[in-house]
Scaffold this motif. Structure first.
Motif, mmCIF file in Angstrom:
data_model
loop_
_atom_site.group_PDB
_atom_site.id
_atom_site.type_symbol
_atom_site.label_atom_id
_atom_site.label_comp_id
_atom_site.label_asym_id
_atom_site.label_seq_id
_atom_site.Cartn_x
_atom_site.Cartn_y
_atom_site.Cartn_z
ATOM 1 N N THR A 137 7.823 44.236 -13.490
ATOM 2 C CA THR A 137 8.763 45.046 -12.710
ATOM 3 C C THR A 137 9.296 46.278 -13.440
ATOM 4 O O THR A 137 9.860 47.178 -12.828
ATOM 5 N N GLU A 139 3.348 41.877 -5.799
ATOM 6 C CA GLU A 139 3.704 43.147 -5.157
ATOM 7 C C GLU A 139 5.097 43.064 -4.531
ATOM 8 O O GLU A 139 5.869 44.033 -4.574
ATOM 9 N N VAL A 140 5.430 41.909 -3.957
ATOM 10 C CA VAL A 140 6.762 41.714 -3.376
ATOM 11 C C VAL A 140 7.821 41.763 -4.476
ATOM 12 O O VAL A 140 8.860 42.418 -4.334
ATOM 13 N N LYS A 170 7.663 43.242 -7.402
ATOM 14 C CA LYS A 170 7.785 44.614 -7.905
ATOM 15 C C LYS A 170 8.610 45.479 -6.948
ATOM 16 O O LYS A 170 9.455 46.271 -7.377
ATOM 17 N N LYS A 171 8.354 45.334 -5.643
ATOM 18 C CA LYS A 171 9.071 46.165 -4.665
ATOM 19 C C LYS A 171 10.544 45.782 -4.593
ATOM 20 O O LYS A 171 11.413 46.662 -4.491
ATOM 21 N N ILE A 172 10.843 44.511 -4.668
ATOM 22 C CA ILE A 172 12.244 44.088 -4.628
ATOM 23 C C ILE A 172 12.988 44.602 -5.859
ATOM 24 O O ILE A 172 14.130 45.066 -5.756
ATOM 25 N N GLU A 206 12.322 47.305 -7.423
ATOM 26 C CA GLU A 206 12.509 48.738 -7.174
ATOM 27 C C GLU A 206 13.670 48.983 -6.214
ATOM 28 O O GLU A 206 14.485 49.890 -6.423
ATOM 29 N N ILE A 207 13.766 48.149 -5.156
ATOM 30 C CA ILE A 207 14.863 48.296 -4.184
ATOM 31 C C ILE A 207 16.208 48.033 -4.868
ATOM 32 O O ILE A 207 17.183 48.764 -4.666
ATOM 33 N N ASN A 213 17.005 51.048 -7.126
ATOM 34 C CA ASN A 213 17.336 52.258 -6.367
ATOM 35 C C ASN A 213 18.612 52.118 -5.538
ATOM 36 O O ASN A 213 19.191 53.120 -5.108
ATOM 37 N N ILE A 263 16.211 45.053 1.735
ATOM 38 C CA ILE A 263 15.065 44.148 1.540
ATOM 39 C C ILE A 263 14.600 43.585 2.873
ATOM 40 O O ILE A 263 13.396 43.539 3.162
ATOM 41 N N TYR A 319 12.639 46.215 4.833
ATOM 42 C CA TYR A 319 11.427 46.810 4.253
ATOM 43 C C TYR A 319 10.167 46.184 4.867
ATOM 44 O O TYR A 319 10.095 44.958 5.040
ATOM 45 N N PHE A 335 7.337 44.726 4.298
ATOM 46 C CA PHE A 335 6.421 44.034 3.398
ATOM 47 C C PHE A 335 5.174 43.581 4.147
ATOM 48 O O PHE A 335 5.248 43.188 5.326
#
Length: 398
Positions: A234, A284-285, A287-289, A291-292, A295, A334, A337, A339
Motif C-alpha cells: 500500500t 487491488e482492493v 491498495k485502493k482503500i 489510497e482512499i 486522500n 469506500i 467507490y 470496486f
C-alpha cells in the motif's frame, strides 16, 4: 636575480599555505558530513562551510536538488542574511564569539527551529529542467559551472529566479554523484561585494564534488528507511512504524494537553471477496482503500496498515466527534467507490467497519487506546458492519 628568487619562494609558500588551508577545510567538512546520514543536516553542513568566514566565505549559498519524478530543480535549503544590515550584525556576533566552522556546524538545531526568510523563499522554488528553465536549470542540464562575474554578462541574462534573489554576480556549480548531476549550488557575495575569484570557483567546485557523494549516500539511506517503514503493498506506514508513531504522538498530546483519536478499520467480509476472486483482486482492493484513507485524511493525520485487511488512522489534536466525521467521510467514499465485482459481497459493495477511541477520555497509554478502538470496532461488526462506532465507558460502546 636573488630578489626574483625570493619572490618566487614567497609565492610558492603562499600557494602551499592556501592549498593546506583548502585541504584542511575539505577534511573538516568531510568529517562533519560523515557524522550524520540525515539529509537536511548534511545540506546544512555543506552550506555552512560555503558561507562561513572560516570556510569559503560567500555571503549566501543556495542548494537545489533534482526531482526526477517532476523533472525539475527543487529548492532545498539556503543560508545567508536577508539584508546588508542583518549581514553586518551576524558577522559581528560570529567574530565577537570567535565561532569556528565546527561551532557554526553545531548550530544545526537552532537553524532548523528558526528558518530564515531566504531559506523559506528558496524552499518555495521549483525550476523546470528544460531550455527555458533559466540559468540554474542550464547548469544542472549541462553539468558545468556557470560564472557571472561582471555587469556586461549579467545584463544579457533574463531570469526570474535571479530577479527574485536580487542576484548580480554569482557562481553556480553542479552537484554530482557518480557522474550524474543531482543538484546545483548557487553562491554569491551580494552584501560584501567581494569579487569571486577563479580560486573561489575552483574550491567551490571541488567542494561540490565531495558534497554530491554525501547527499547521494544520504538519499539512499533515507530510501532504505522509507522501505523499512512502509507497507510494500500500500506504500503507507506498516504496523511497526505505526506503533512507534502512535507512541510519539501520544507523548506530544500529553505535553500539549490535547486530545488524540485513533480509528481502527477492518474491511467487511473480505475473506468472501478473496475466496471468490483470488488474492490479486483482494490486493487491488487493499491498495485502493489505503489510497482512499490517505486522500481523505488531513495533512497531520497518520494512516497505516495494521495487518491483513485492517488499517489504522492516528488523528492528532482530534476530539471524538471530529474523528467520527473523518471516519464517516472515509466510510462513505469506500462504499461509493466502483470496486471491480463488488456485487459479490453480502452488502453488494466493499465496506469497512470502524472503531474510535480517544486520549485522554478513553485511555492514558498506547496499549489501552488500541484496545478501546478494537472494542469499538468489534461492536461495529456486531451491529451489522459498514458503520463507525465510538467507544463508551458506560455501555462498553455506543
Amino acid at each position: 636575480m636573488e630578489e626574483n628568487l625570493q619572490k618566487e619562494i614567497k609565492l610558492y609558500h603562499q600557494k602551499l599555505q592556501r592549498l593546506e588551508s583548502e585541504l584542511s577545510l575539505l577534511y573538516e567538512v568531510s568529517n562533519a558530513m560523515r557524522t550524520t546520514l540525515d539529509l537536511d543536516e548534511i545540506l546544512y553542513i555543506i552550506l555552512t562551510a560555503i558561507t562561513a568566514h572560516a570556510g569559503l566565505g560567500f555571503n549566501r549559498a543556495l542548494l537545489f536538488l533534482v526531482n526526477e519524478d517532476e523533472n525539475c530543480l527543487e529548492g532545498k535549503m539556503a543560508i545567508g542574511p536577508g539584508s546588508a544590515e542583518e549581514a553586518g550584525k551576524i558577522w559581528s556576533e560570529i567574530d565577537a564569539e570567535r565561532m569556528s566552522l565546527e561551532d557554526l556546524i553545531a548550530c544545526y538545531e537552532q537553524y532548523k527551529n528558526n528558518p530564515s526568510q531566504l531559506d523559506q523563499l528558496v524552499k518555495s522554488i521549483k525550476i523546470p529542467l528544460r531550455e527555458d528553465g533559466g540559468i540554474l536549470a542550464l547548469a544542472a542540464m549541462e553539468g558545468m559551472p556557470i560564472e557571472v562575474l561582471d555587469e556586461e554578462v549579467r545584463s544579457k541574462i533574463n531570469d526570474l529566479i535571479l530577479d527574485i534573489l536580487k542576484a548580480d554576480y554569482f557562481v553556480i556549480v553542479p552537484l554530482k554523484a557518480k557522474d550524474k548531476v543531482i543538484g546545483v549550488i548557487f553562491a554569491d557575495n551580494i552584501y560584501s561585494r567581494k569579487p569571486i575569484t577563479k580560486d573561489d570557483i575552483k574550491m567551490l567546485t571541488m567542494f561540490a564534488n565531495h558534497a554530491g557523494l554525501a547527499i547521494e549516500n544520504s538519499k539512499l539511506y533515507q530510501q532504505t528507511l522509507y522501505l523499512s517503514y512502509t507497507d510494500s503493498l500500500t506504500r503507507i506506514y506498516n504496523h511497526g512504524r505505526f506503533q512507534y508513531l502512535l507512541e510519539e504522538t501520544l507523548k506530544e498530546a500529553k505535553e500539549k494537553n490535547q486530545p488524540l483519536s485513533l480509528i481502527l478499520m477492518d474491511i467487511d467480509n473480505f475473506k468472501n471477496y478473496n475466496d471468490n476472486l483470488g488474492h490479486p483482486a483482494g490486493d487491488e482492493v487493499i491498495k485502493k482503500i489505503a489510497e482512499i484513507i490517505k486522500n481523505s485524511s488531513r495533512k497531520q493525520d497518520i494512516p497505516a496498515r495494521y495487518g491483513g485487511e485492517e488499517f489504522v488512522l492516528i488523528l492528532p489534536e482530534t476530539s471524538k466527534e471530529e474523528a467520527r466525521i473523518i471516519g464517516e467521510r472515509i466510510r462513505k467514499r469506500i462504499v461509493d467507490y466502483p470496486f471491480k465485482d463488488k456485487e459479490i459481497q453480502p452488502q453488494g459493495a466493499i465496506t469497512v467497519s470502524m472503531g474510535i477511541a480517544t486520549f485522554p477520555d478513553d485511555a492514558e497509554n498506547k496499549k489501552e487506546l488500541i484496545e478501546k478502538a478494537d472494542l469499538a470496532l468489534f461492536a461495529a461488526k456486531n451491529k451489522g458492519k459498514n458503520q463507525v462506532v465510538i467507544y463508551s465507558i458506560y455501555l462498553g460502546v455506543k
